[in-house]
Write a protein that holds these residues in place. Structure first.
Motif, PDB file in Angstrom:
ATOM      1  N   SER A 152      30.572  46.224  30.209  1.00 59.51           N
ATOM      2  CA  SER A 152      30.087  44.622  29.910  1.00 59.51           C
ATOM      3  C   SER A 152      31.028  43.562  30.032  1.00 59.51           C
ATOM      4  CB  SER A 152      29.114  44.740  28.599  1.00 59.51           C
ATOM      5  OG  SER A 152      29.769  44.903  27.567  1.00 59.51           O
ATOM      6  N   ASP A 153      32.092  43.710  30.290  1.00 57.09           N
ATOM      7  CA  ASP A 153      33.396  42.974  30.313  1.00 57.09           C
ATOM      8  C   ASP A 153      33.777  42.601  31.725  1.00 57.09           C
ATOM      9  OD1 ASP A 153      35.656  41.668  30.215  1.00 57.09           O
ATOM     10  OD2 ASP A 153      36.841  43.161  28.917  1.00 57.09           O
ATOM     11  N   PRO A 154      33.298  41.094  32.214  1.00 58.49           N
ATOM     12  CA  PRO A 154      33.480  40.850  33.435  1.00 58.49           C
ATOM     13  C   PRO A 154      35.175  40.814  33.943  1.00 58.49           C
ATOM     14  CG  PRO A 154      32.068  39.427  32.381  1.00 58.49           C
ATOM     15  CD  PRO A 154      32.602  40.348  31.113  1.00 58.49           C
TER      16      PRO A 154
ATOM     17  N   VAL B  13      33.410  37.629  44.233  1.00 59.50           N
ATOM     18  CA  VAL B  13      32.193  37.451  43.735  1.00 59.50           C
ATOM     19  C   VAL B  13      32.162  37.255  42.258  1.00 59.50           C
ATOM     20  CG1 VAL B  13      29.896  38.531  43.284  1.00 59.50           C
ATOM     21  CG2 VAL B  13      30.993  39.337  45.215  1.00 59.50           C
ATOM     22  N   THR B  14      31.787  36.197  41.684  1.00 65.41           N
ATOM     23  CA  THR B  14      31.864  35.588  40.191  1.00 65.41           C
ATOM     24  C   THR B  14      30.620  35.498  39.664  1.00 65.41           C
ATOM     25  OG1 THR B  14      31.582  33.280  41.061  1.00 65.41           O
ATOM     26  CG2 THR B  14      33.899  34.574  41.066  1.00 65.41           C
TER      27      THR B  14
ATOM     28  N   HIS C 220      26.593  39.655  40.418  1.00 64.74           N
ATOM     29  CA  HIS C 220      27.642  39.799  39.946  1.00 64.74           C
ATOM     30  C   HIS C 220      27.328  40.694  38.425  1.00 64.74           C
ATOM     31  CE1 HIS C 220      30.723  38.687  36.795  1.00 64.74           C
ATOM     32  NE2 HIS C 220      31.584  38.784  37.680  1.00 64.74           N
ATOM     33  N   THR C 221      26.446  40.528  37.958  1.00 64.46           N
ATOM     34  CA  THR C 221      25.910  41.264  36.945  1.00 64.46           C
ATOM     35  C   THR C 221      25.941  42.791  37.028  1.00 64.46           C
ATOM     36  OG1 THR C 221      24.525  39.437  35.849  1.00 64.46           O
ATOM     37  CG2 THR C 221      24.379  41.904  34.978  1.00 64.46           C
TER      38      THR C 221
ATOM     39  N   TRP D  79      37.644  45.879  40.648  1.00 66.72           N
ATOM     40  CA  TRP D  79      37.299  45.319  42.016  1.00 66.72           C
ATOM     41  C   TRP D  79      38.632  44.570  42.421  1.00 66.72           C
ATOM     42  CZ3 TRP D  79      33.376  47.182  44.699  1.00 66.72           C
ATOM     43  CH2 TRP D  79      32.444  47.497  43.910  1.00 66.72           C
ATOM     44  N   THR D  80      39.445  44.181  42.214  1.00 58.49           N
ATOM     45  CA  THR D  80      40.639  43.564  42.504  1.00 58.49           C
ATOM     46  C   THR D  80      41.403  44.431  43.393  1.00 58.49           C
ATOM     47  OG1 THR D  80      40.797  41.758  41.176  1.00 58.49           O
ATOM     48  CG2 THR D  80      42.644  42.241  42.385  1.00 58.49           C
ATOM     49  N   ASP D  81      41.295  45.893  42.709  1.00 57.65           N
ATOM     50  CA  ASP D  81      42.093  46.901  43.467  1.00 57.65           C
ATOM     51  C   ASP D  81      41.384  47.671  44.607  1.00 57.65           C
ATOM     52  OD1 ASP D  81      44.257  49.071  43.376  1.00 57.65           O
ATOM     53  OD2 ASP D  81      42.858  50.549  42.534  1.00 57.65           O
ATOM     54  N   VAL D  82      40.221  47.215  44.830  1.00 59.97           N
ATOM     55  CA  VAL D  82      39.543  47.401  46.135  1.00 59.97           C
ATOM     56  C   VAL D  82      39.764  46.693  47.246  1.00 59.97           C
ATOM     57  CG1 VAL D  82      37.403  47.995  47.205  1.00 59.97           C
ATOM     58  CG2 VAL D  82      37.558  48.443  44.700  1.00 59.97           C
TER      59      VAL D  82
END
Length: 376
Positions: free
Chosen positions: A287-289, A269-270, A277-278, A296-299
């Motif tokens: 607040s840092d994407p 999700v970008t 995404h927000t 989230w990559t670790d999920v």
């Protein structure tokens, strides 16, 4: 004395046509609220049918989303206060709580106002829970602080304990229907606000961080101590499905897992997706994407782990705007277990809110069968 009967009229805006032309005349927030929170989804989150119809009608007539929901909540509270007996108050308290939770859905920041709204919704829900006696609020001590959940007692004797979580938007109080359905099937149920969710987030300041696994480990410790010797299952809704699969493969205490609407790789999700995404970034307390993307990559719901082979049920709706049929099939194909199956609702929306009772029955029956066998 007048011989004329008394007539009382309750005024409602009522159902309004939700055409593209009507939506185009609304504010961005109001139009987004109506699109993102369908009538079925609102009902799935505990909003009463009449309240959901009226909320949508008032927003289409020009009221702001949060103000319309709040005014309807106040009306429900007036009915609760006028109730002649205590048990009659509970449904109105639950309706008011659900409307207040709905009122904060379009907030894109964790403001003091949002926290106050959610805290008030929780107080009303807790009052109803005391009257009903079918659930109790629990606090779980985790490595980063307190996590809040609602414990639904199995009737009569538990064959298992199930931890249920929502996703980026729908949280513990929103999944009461699932808690009740599973409890009726001899399962203890902890419907949890995990890190980044509900009261755990707004009251206790916990978000999804790099330490999320330790927080969920503490939750499993809690349910194991509360119901010793009883097998444990997990149910995750929306992105919670991805989280629960990632936990299941890593912890050998998990004897069954259900993913209802999870994504094979949440980091997919970008910002092009927009406000969702927000909300995923805010879910991580930042607040840092880029920082949120690392978390989230670790999920990773399809990673290997010591509990590879756990029983898995995937529930998918073919009309889901977030999870396509191909993405659901990819989750099924790559999940690290041979003991897996998928049920597809041909007209199902995201998390199958449009077949609420059938969804809860499917998950409840499957989970009961799996945990009862594991307990033997």
């Amino acid at each position: 004395m007048s011989d004329q009967p008394r007539v009382t009229i309750r005024e409602f805006t009522g159902r309004q046509p939700e055409t593209e032309q009507a939506l185009a005349g609304l504010s961005v927030e109001s139009a987004a609220g109506l699109r993102q929170f369908s009538l079925e989804r609102m009902l799935g989150y505990g909003v009463d049918y009449a309240d959901a119809v009226e909320l949508r009608g008032r927003v289409l007539a020009g009221d702001r989303w949060a103000e319309a929901a709040t005014r309807l909540a106040e009306q429900c509270l007036q009915y609760a206060q006028a109730a002649a007996i205590e048990v009659v108050r509970a449904p109105f308290l639950l309706r008011a709580s659900a409307l207040l939770r709905m009122s904060q859905m379009m907030f894109l920041q964790d403001t003091a106002e949002r926290r106050e709204i959610y805290a008030r919704a929780a107080v009303l829900y807790a009052e109803a829970a005391v009257i009903l006696g079918d659930r109790e609020r629990v606090n779980v001590d985790g490595p980063q602080g307190t996590l809040v959940g609602w414990w639904f007692h199995a009737t009569p004797q538990p064959v298992g304990t199930v931890v249920v979580i929502g996703g980026v938007e729908g949280w513990a109080m929103d999944f009461a229907s699932m808690g009740l359905a599973l409890a009726q099937r001899n399962l203890n149920v902890l419907v949890l606000d995990g890190p980044g969710q509900g009261e755990t987030r707004f009251t206790h300041g916990q978000y999804l961080t790099a330490e999320w696994r330790a927080s969920y480990g503490a939750v499993l410790d809690y349910v194991q101590k509360r119901a010793p010797g009883v097998p444990i299952g997990l149910v995750g809704n929306s992105m919670g499905g991805s989280l629960m699969m990632a936990i299941a493969v890593a912890d050998e205490r998990i004897r069954a897992c259900c993913d209802n609407g999870g994504l094979v790789a949440p980091s997919m999700v970008t910002s092009s997706v927009g406000t969702f995404h927000t909300k995923m970034v805010l879910f991580c307390g930042t607040s840092d994407p880029d920082a949120a993307a690392r978390i989230w990559t670790d999920v990773n719901p399809i990673a290997d782990g010591p509990n590879t082979g756990y029983p898995l049920l995937i529930v998918h709706g073919s009309k889901d705007p977030l999870i396509s049929d191909d993405l659901a099939t990819a989750m099924l194909t790559h999940a690290p277990t041979a003991d897996k199956e998928m049920t597809v609702f041909s007209d199902g929306d995201h998390c199958i809110y449009n077949h609420l009772q059938d969804r809860d029955a499917l998950i409840g029956d499957w989970m009961r069968a799996r945990l009862a066998t594991a307990g033997e």
